[in-house]
Scaffold this active site. Sequence first.
Site, PDB file in Angstrom:
ATOM      1  N   LYS A   1       0.789  -1.262  -0.150  1.00  0.00           N
ATOM      2  CA  LYS A   1      -0.039  -0.109   0.040  1.00  0.00           C
ATOM      3  C   LYS A   1       0.712   1.470   0.032  1.00  0.00           C
ATOM      4  O   LYS A   1       2.139   1.310   0.253  1.00  0.00           O
ATOM      5  CB  LYS A   1      -0.999  -0.028   1.176  1.00  0.00           C
TER       6      LYS A   1
ATOM      7  N   TYR B   1     -12.402  -2.470  -3.724  1.00  0.00           N
ATOM      8  CA  TYR B   1     -12.913  -2.670  -2.687  1.00  0.00           C
ATOM      9  C   TYR B   1     -14.484  -2.629  -2.643  1.00  0.00           C
ATOM     10  O   TYR B   1     -15.116  -2.288  -1.448  1.00  0.00           O
ATOM     11  CB  TYR B   1     -12.368  -1.553  -1.786  1.00  0.00           C
TER      12      TYR B   1
ATOM     13  N   ASN C   1      -2.056   0.213   6.548  1.00  0.00           N
ATOM     14  CA  ASN C   1      -1.550  -1.029   7.128  1.00  0.00           C
ATOM     15  C   ASN C   1      -0.637  -2.005   6.231  1.00  0.00           C
ATOM     16  O   ASN C   1      -0.649  -3.194   6.453  1.00  0.00           O
ATOM     17  CB  ASN C   1      -2.634  -1.744   7.649  1.00  0.00           C
TER      18      ASN C   1
ATOM     19  N   HIS D   1      -2.012  -5.356   1.643  1.00  0.00           N
ATOM     20  CA  HIS D   1      -3.296  -6.218   1.329  1.00  0.00           C
ATOM     21  C   HIS D   1      -3.037  -7.558   0.756  1.00  0.00           C
ATOM     22  O   HIS D   1      -2.182  -7.715   0.108  1.00  0.00           O
ATOM     23  CB  HIS D   1      -4.168  -5.488   0.487  1.00  0.00           C
TER      24      HIS D   1
ATOM     25  N   GLU E   1      -9.295 -11.033  -7.588  1.00  0.00           N
ATOM     26  CA  GLU E   1      -8.418  -9.759  -7.573  1.00  0.00           C
ATOM     27  C   GLU E   1      -7.269 -10.049  -8.669  1.00  0.00           C
ATOM     28  O   GLU E   1      -6.669  -8.834  -9.045  1.00  0.00           O
ATOM     29  CB  GLU E   1      -8.025  -9.763  -6.025  1.00  0.00           C
TER      30      GLU E   1
END
Length: 140
Positions: A10, A50, A113, A116, A127
């Site tokens: 990320k 998402y 965070n 993913h 995905e």
Amino acid sequence: AAERTLSIIKPDAVAKNVIGEIYRRFENADLRIVGARMVHLSREEAEKFYAVHSERPFFNALVEFMISGPVMVQVLEGENAIAKNRDLMGATNPKEAEAGTIRGDFAESIDANAVHGSDGEDTAAAEIDFFFGQGGICPR
Ligand code: CMP
């Protein structure tokens, strides 16, 4: 069984310059990178990726964060790749992630965070198709 999973490094971790550190953890765990792209997602792309979370209260913050800078997207291949990657990542909330996990070591907050990873076989397939449906996977 040999599996594939989708991983995203990320914007926070890309900005921290730890792509290589994270790749080393994948490789040390016998996961192979069989596809990789760096991309700065548009709002539309992030919302689509998402979409499963679109009704959640954190959706807007999640999308804003994911478009705040480039991300590094990779397909990982190996035995139990989906679960193995989730073990390497640690808990979604870095406050709960153990030291030695990617989030425990590099993540700041539940949005920032660091990584993913797909959470199951169906989401992994969807995905991977999202980012690599036009090609770009190099089986070895
Ligand atoms: P990720 O694995 O990318 O999937 C959805 C993301 O939403 C998750 O990691 C977190 O970064 C973010 N998020 C923010 N708040 C929450 C929450 N309360 N529960 C789960 N995910 C959250």
